[in-house]
Design a protein around this motif. Structure first.
Motif, mmCIF file in Angstrom:
data_model
loop_
_atom_site.group_PDB
_atom_site.id
_atom_site.type_symbol
_atom_site.label_atom_id
_atom_site.label_comp_id
_atom_site.label_asym_id
_atom_site.label_seq_id
_atom_site.Cartn_x
_atom_site.Cartn_y
_atom_site.Cartn_z
ATOM 1 N N GLY A 75 0.823 -1.208 0.000
ATOM 2 C CA GLY A 75 0.000 0.000 0.000
ATOM 3 C C GLY A 75 0.850 1.247 0.000
ATOM 4 N N LEU A 76 0.367 2.306 -0.660
ATOM 5 C CA LEU A 76 1.117 3.570 -0.742
ATOM 6 C C LEU A 76 0.131 4.719 -0.861
ATOM 7 N N THR A 77 0.381 5.779 -0.083
ATOM 8 C CA THR A 77 -0.469 6.968 -0.144
ATOM 9 C C THR A 77 0.327 8.175 0.339
ATOM 10 N N PHE A 78 -0.214 9.364 0.145
ATOM 11 C CA PHE A 78 0.428 10.606 0.561
ATOM 12 C C PHE A 78 -0.519 11.435 1.417
ATOM 13 N N THR A 79 0.077 12.235 2.320
ATOM 14 C CA THR A 79 -0.678 13.296 2.984
ATOM 15 C C THR A 79 -0.697 14.508 2.055
ATOM 16 N N PRO A 80 -1.571 15.488 2.292
ATOM 17 C CA PRO A 80 -1.573 16.703 1.458
ATOM 18 C C PRO A 80 -0.245 17.456 1.493
ATOM 19 N N GLU A 81 0.525 17.286 2.575
ATOM 20 C CA GLU A 81 1.829 17.950 2.692
ATOM 21 C C GLU A 81 2.939 17.215 1.931
ATOM 22 N N GLY A 82 2.629 16.043 1.390
ATOM 23 C CA GLY A 82 3.617 15.289 0.640
ATOM 24 C C GLY A 82 4.290 14.172 1.414
ATOM 25 N N ASP A 83 3.945 14.000 2.701
ATOM 26 C CA ASP A 83 4.511 12.881 3.453
ATOM 27 C C ASP A 83 4.061 11.563 2.813
ATOM 28 N N LEU A 84 4.993 10.622 2.716
ATOM 29 C CA LEU A 84 4.760 9.339 2.069
ATOM 30 C C LEU A 84 4.496 8.266 3.114
ATOM 31 N N LEU A 85 3.418 7.497 2.904
ATOM 32 C CA LEU A 85 3.099 6.387 3.797
ATOM 33 C C LEU A 85 3.048 5.100 2.979
ATOM 34 N N ILE A 86 3.725 4.073 3.480
ATOM 35 C CA ILE A 86 3.779 2.774 2.808
ATOM 36 C C ILE A 86 3.424 1.702 3.826
ATOM 37 N N SER A 87 2.543 0.775 3.436
ATOM 38 C CA SER A 87 2.175 -0.319 4.327
ATOM 39 C C SER A 87 2.848 -1.607 3.889
ATOM 40 N N ASN A 88 3.267 -2.393 4.862
ATOM 41 C CA ASN A 88 3.861 -3.717 4.639
ATOM 42 C C ASN A 88 2.959 -4.785 5.214
ATOM 43 N N GLU A 89 2.667 -5.819 4.424
ATOM 44 C CA GLU A 89 2.040 -7.000 4.994
ATOM 45 C C GLU A 89 3.023 -7.685 5.948
ATOM 46 N N SER A 90 2.479 -8.508 6.822
ATOM 47 C CA SER A 90 3.314 -9.214 7.791
ATOM 48 C C SER A 90 4.311 -10.145 7.104
ATOM 49 N N ALA A 91 3.848 -10.851 6.084
ATOM 50 C CA ALA A 91 4.678 -11.816 5.342
ATOM 51 C C ALA A 91 5.315 -12.856 6.256
ATOM 52 N N GLY A 92 4.698 -13.098 7.413
ATOM 53 C CA GLY A 92 5.228 -14.097 8.341
ATOM 54 C C GLY A 92 6.488 -13.677 9.055
ATOM 55 N N MET A 93 6.810 -12.369 9.002
ATOM 56 C CA MET A 93 8.059 -11.878 9.605
ATOM 57 C C MET A 93 7.766 -10.727 10.561
ATOM 58 N N GLY A 94 7.031 -11.035 11.624
ATOM 59 C CA GLY A 94 6.680 -9.988 12.567
ATOM 60 C C GLY A 94 5.408 -9.289 12.140
ATOM 61 N N PRO A 95 5.010 -8.237 12.863
ATOM 62 C CA PRO A 95 3.749 -7.564 12.562
ATOM 63 C C PRO A 95 3.800 -6.785 11.250
ATOM 64 N N ALA A 96 2.619 -6.580 10.673
ATOM 65 C CA ALA A 96 2.508 -5.648 9.554
ATOM 66 C C ALA A 96 2.859 -4.249 10.049
ATOM 67 N N THR A 97 3.284 -3.384 9.131
ATOM 68 C CA THR A 97 3.738 -2.052 9.542
ATOM 69 C C THR A 97 3.232 -0.967 8.599
ATOM 70 N N ILE A 98 3.173 0.243 9.134
ATOM 71 C CA ILE A 98 3.018 1.466 8.349
ATOM 72 C C ILE A 98 4.325 2.243 8.475
ATOM 73 N N LEU A 99 4.911 2.598 7.342
ATOM 74 C CA LEU A 99 6.137 3.395 7.327
ATOM 75 C C LEU A 99 5.801 4.817 6.895
ATOM 76 N N LEU A 100 6.195 5.796 7.708
ATOM 77 C CA LEU A 100 5.950 7.209 7.400
ATOM 78 C C LEU A 100 7.278 7.887 7.064
ATOM 79 N N PHE A 101 7.346 8.475 5.862
ATOM 80 C CA PHE A 101 8.524 9.200 5.415
ATOM 81 C C PHE A 101 8.155 10.674 5.249
ATOM 82 N N LYS A 102 8.698 11.514 6.098
ATOM 83 C CA LYS A 102 8.415 12.939 6.039
ATOM 84 C C LYS A 102 8.972 13.554 4.759
ATOM 85 N N TYR A 103 8.238 14.501 4.218
ATOM 86 C CA TYR A 103 8.654 15.179 2.981
ATOM 87 C C TYR A 103 9.232 16.539 3.337
ATOM 88 N N LYS A 104 10.423 16.788 2.836
ATOM 89 C CA LYS A 104 11.059 18.087 2.999
ATOM 90 C C LYS A 104 11.157 18.711 1.628
#
Length: 300
Positions: A266-295
């Motif tokens: 999964g991939l989406t953006f905030t209106p400010e341009g921050d990038l969010l990416i989701s990871n499935e668990s894939a059997g390797m720990g919990p699923a995650t949301i990764l937030l990358f701030k936009y400068k």
């Protein structure tokens, strides 16, 4: 004939070695609670550092998280599940909370986006499900089927406001072959698919930017960056982040850390341009949301 056979064997061995190496890297990263090689850094798109996200671990109900879209009204994320027709609302800015609503039966839902108050979710076969949830116990849904025949597989849908269309990207379409990726358009005002692909992405251009061969480009999520108007496509299979013009012309390609991006769906953006990416668990720990701030940086 012998030479061709040996070439094939060497190719299989090389791919097997790559996979084994990747699995070992992921295993070491999980076992040690971080990256398998903490000295390794990966080049990043302008305005981002893809090596240092803010990580949110998700509860087990979202192990198969398969698509996300940002909701500016309360700065939450809406998400769907790969194996069942549930919509989830995730609040990550404060204490993590999750709400859920059932919108469809069946499985194999791959991505979701939002236009005004209507959600659009796709199945891997190209079926589009448009739905609203006016009340928690009474979803209103309608399905639309891609008119073109042939074997097709999809994982990506994104909103292109300039076209007033939803763009549905092939992951593996029979008519594409190895070197191109078709993108189909859905008119969300008239609620119908357009008759043929509206643009194509050239895998050879991706290879030129990457400086290496890829078996086939298989995107798993995408969205338009609101500040730059660029199209961001991520591929879980290829472990690549591809940046293109809205017409599909490739601008840049970035390799991804397989430990951090274990299965980005999964991939989406905030209106400010921050990038969010989701990871499935894939059997390797919990699923995650990764937030990358936009400068934002001044453009020449």
């Amino acid at each position: 004939m012998v030479e061709e056979s040996l070439t094939g064997v060497f190719g299989v061995c090389r791919n097997l070695l790559f996979r084994v190496t990747t699995v070992l890297m992921i295993f070491l990263g999980v076992a040690c609670g971080g990256s398998a090689n903490k000295e390794t850094t990966y080049p990043s798109p302008e305005g981002y550092n893809i090596n240092k996200p803010v990580v949110t671990k998700l509860p087990p109900m979202l192990d198969e998280i398969s698509g996300i879209v940002f909701y500016p009204k309360d700065r939450s994320l809406f998400a769907i599940h790969d194996e069942r027709g549930w919509l989830y609302k995730i609040l990550i800015d404060k204490k993590l909370t999750v709400e859920q609503w059932k919108y469809s039966t069946g499985a194999d839902f791959e991505d979701v986006t939002l236009v005004d108050s209507t959600f659009f979710s796709i199945k891997s076969n190209g079926t589009m499900v448009a739905f609203r949830i006016p009340k928690p116990d009474s979803p209103v849904a309608k399905s639309f089927h891609l008119p073109e025949g042939g074997k097709k597989e999809f994982e990506t849908i994104y909103l292109d406001s300039s076209r007033q269309q939803l763009m549905m990207v092939c992951k593996d379409c029979e008519s594409d072959g190895k070197d191109k990726t078709s993108v189909f358009g859905f008119d969300y005002k008239q609620m119908k698919f357009l008759d043929s692909p509206v643009l194509t992405i050239d895998a050879k251009d991706i290879e030129k930017k990457l400086g290496d061969k890829i078996a086939k480009f298989k995107p798993s999520a995408g969205a338009i960056q609101p500040k730059t108007g660029e199209l961001f496509l991520i591929s879980s299979v290829n472990k690549l982040l591809v940046i293109a013009e809205p017409d599909g012309k490739i601008k840049d390609v970035f390799e991804l850390d397989p430990v951090l991006f274990k299965q980005p769906e999964g991939l989406t953006f905030t209106p400010e341009g921050d990038l969010l990416i989701s990871n499935e668990s894939a059997g390797m720990g919990p699923a995650t949301i990764l937030l990358f701030k936009y400068k934002e940086t001044p453009r020449q």
